[in-house]
Design a protein around this motif. Structure first.
Motif, PDB file in Angstrom:
ATOM      1  N   ARG A  39     -11.487  -2.521  24.772  1.00  0.00           N
ATOM      2  CA  ARG A  39     -11.758  -1.164  24.234  1.00  0.00           C
ATOM      3  C   ARG A  39     -12.929  -1.563  23.182  1.00  0.00           C
ATOM      4  O   ARG A  39     -12.829  -2.300  22.252  1.00  0.00           O
ATOM      5  CB  ARG A  39     -10.551  -0.464  23.605  1.00  0.00           C
ATOM      6  N   LEU A  40     -13.918  -0.833  23.195  1.00  0.00           N
ATOM      7  CA  LEU A  40     -14.970  -1.106  22.152  1.00  0.00           C
ATOM      8  C   LEU A  40     -14.370  -0.173  20.896  1.00  0.00           C
ATOM      9  O   LEU A  40     -13.537   0.489  20.758  1.00  0.00           O
ATOM     10  CB  LEU A  40     -16.231  -0.291  22.510  1.00  0.00           C
ATOM     11  N   PRO A  41     -14.917  -0.546  19.726  1.00  0.00           N
ATOM     12  CA  PRO A  41     -14.562  -0.076  18.408  1.00  0.00           C
ATOM     13  C   PRO A  41     -14.821   1.310  18.610  1.00  0.00           C
ATOM     14  O   PRO A  41     -15.863   1.700  19.108  1.00  0.00           O
ATOM     15  CB  PRO A  41     -15.610  -0.801  17.333  1.00  0.00           C
ATOM     16  N   GLY A  42     -14.182   2.215  17.545  1.00  0.00           N
ATOM     17  CA  GLY A  42     -14.473   3.605  17.649  1.00  0.00           C
ATOM     18  C   GLY A  42     -15.856   4.135  16.910  1.00  0.00           C
ATOM     19  O   GLY A  42     -16.565   3.051  16.374  1.00  0.00           O
ATOM     20  N   GLU A  43     -16.188   5.319  17.073  1.00  0.00           N
ATOM     21  CA  GLU A  43     -17.692   5.927  16.670  1.00  0.00           C
ATOM     22  C   GLU A  43     -17.633   5.687  14.849  1.00  0.00           C
ATOM     23  O   GLU A  43     -19.044   5.173  14.930  1.00  0.00           O
ATOM     24  CB  GLU A  43     -17.708   7.300  17.150  1.00  0.00           C
ATOM     25  N   THR A  74     -11.141  10.343  27.353  1.00  0.00           N
ATOM     26  CA  THR A  74     -10.955  11.349  26.313  1.00  0.00           C
ATOM     27  C   THR A  74      -9.554  10.716  25.649  1.00  0.00           C
ATOM     28  O   THR A  74      -8.564  10.748  25.961  1.00  0.00           O
ATOM     29  CB  THR A  74     -10.635  12.757  27.072  1.00  0.00           C
ATOM     30  N   GLY A  75      -9.816  10.957  24.248  1.00  0.00           N
ATOM     31  CA  GLY A  75      -9.054  10.591  23.186  1.00  0.00           C
ATOM     32  C   GLY A  75      -8.329   9.129  23.142  1.00  0.00           C
ATOM     33  O   GLY A  75      -7.328   8.836  22.462  1.00  0.00           O
ATOM     34  N   LYS A  76      -9.290   8.307  23.907  1.00  0.00           N
ATOM     35  CA  LYS A  76      -8.431   7.127  23.919  1.00  0.00           C
ATOM     36  C   LYS A  76      -9.775   6.091  23.658  1.00  0.00           C
ATOM     37  O   LYS A  76      -9.660   4.943  23.075  1.00  0.00           O
ATOM     38  CB  LYS A  76      -8.061   6.253  25.424  1.00  0.00           C
ATOM     39  N   GLY A  77     -11.065   6.511  23.844  1.00  0.00           N
ATOM     40  CA  GLY A  77     -12.051   5.632  23.482  1.00  0.00           C
ATOM     41  C   GLY A  77     -12.909   4.985  24.672  1.00  0.00           C
ATOM     42  O   GLY A  77     -12.673   5.570  25.902  1.00  0.00           O
ATOM     43  N   SER A  78     -13.788   4.048  24.342  1.00  0.00           N
ATOM     44  CA  SER A  78     -14.788   3.672  25.410  1.00  0.00           C
ATOM     45  C   SER A  78     -14.191   2.243  25.796  1.00  0.00           C
ATOM     46  O   SER A  78     -14.105   1.381  24.856  1.00  0.00           O
ATOM     47  CB  SER A  78     -16.281   3.510  24.888  1.00  0.00           C
TER      48      SER A  78
END
Length: 241
Positions: A39-43, A74-78
């Motif tokens: 998972r990439l870091p959040g925005e 959605t709701g989990k990230g990239s």
């Protein structure tokens, strides 16, 4: 003394920012620093790291999605979906895993305003975009997309797509596709499709239909694709609830 005009950034500054963010993350993913499934870091964290706005981060992530490096849930990230094989960002809507070294050309056939009822029972005005993928001048895929006629997109037939990317064009217009529904089935080419794809009438192709919406359920894109099964395969990634 610095004037107001001299403090104003050049018109392409934001574009250069998102390209810089995308380029750095692209290199890290391809180098294996961020593994498939990670998972990439959040925005917020990415915006802080690069010193840019969250909107710039979203545009950069849209580019990585278009290039087939990440997928957003959605709701989990990239999450990284790149599997270590070289990808060609020019392919746009998909890529050919059967031959990662295949040189593919992306060609836009037309962009126009069109009244259509493809998306609903009623006729509405949308922008239609038709594109071909070719290898050694042989068409291997055809795509037709419809997107809404928002004010930032009205002159799209004249100015064309941003970096040949529908995802980036939508993002620049303030549309951020968040979730979609996609269908896949076998399809035999009719006479017009066979002529366009340089195949015989009745040749078997894969046909996909995809509808995308924003997080607040606004329509973003409806797309139909015909894919040569000799070059394309279906991959499904499942996440846990």
């Amino acid at each position: 003394m610095q004037t107001e005009a001299s403090r104003t950034p050049p018109p392409r500054a934001e574009g250069l920012k998102h390209e810089r963010v995308a380029a750095v993350l692209d290199r890290e993913i391809r180098a294996g620093l961020v593994r498939r499934g990670a998972r990439l870091p959040g925005e917020v964290e990415l915006a802080r790291r690069f010193g840019v706005s969250r909107n710039t981060v979203r545009t950069a992530l849209a580019q990585l999605t278009e290039d087939g490096l990440i997928s957003t849930r959605t709701g989990k990230g990239s999450f990284v979906i790149f599997d270590g094989r070289p990808l060609d960002g020019r392919l746009g809507w998909t890529h050919s895993p059967a031959d990662p070294d295949l040189e593919v050309e992306l060609r836009t056939i037309r962009i126009a305003h069109e009244h259509t009822s493809h998306r609903s029972d009623r006729t509405e005005k949308l922008i239609v975009i038709e594109r071909l993928q070719l290898t050694k001048s042989k068409p291997i895929a055809w795509e037709r997309s419809w997107i809404p006629v928002l004010e930032p997109l009205r002159d799209l037939p004249r100015r064309g797509l941003v970096s040949d990317s529908i995802a980036l064009t939508l993002t620049r217009a303030g549309l951020h596709p968040d979730h979609c529904q996609q269908r896949l089935r076998g399809h035999t080419l009719d006479a017009d499709e066979a002529k366009l794809l340089k195949r015989r009438t009745g040749a078997w192709f894969l046909r996909t239909e995809r509808t995308s919406w924003t997080a607040d359920d606004r329509f973003a894109e409806y797309a139909e694709c015909l894919l040569d099964p000799s070059y394309f395969e279906l991959t499904l990634d499942y996440g846990t609830a």
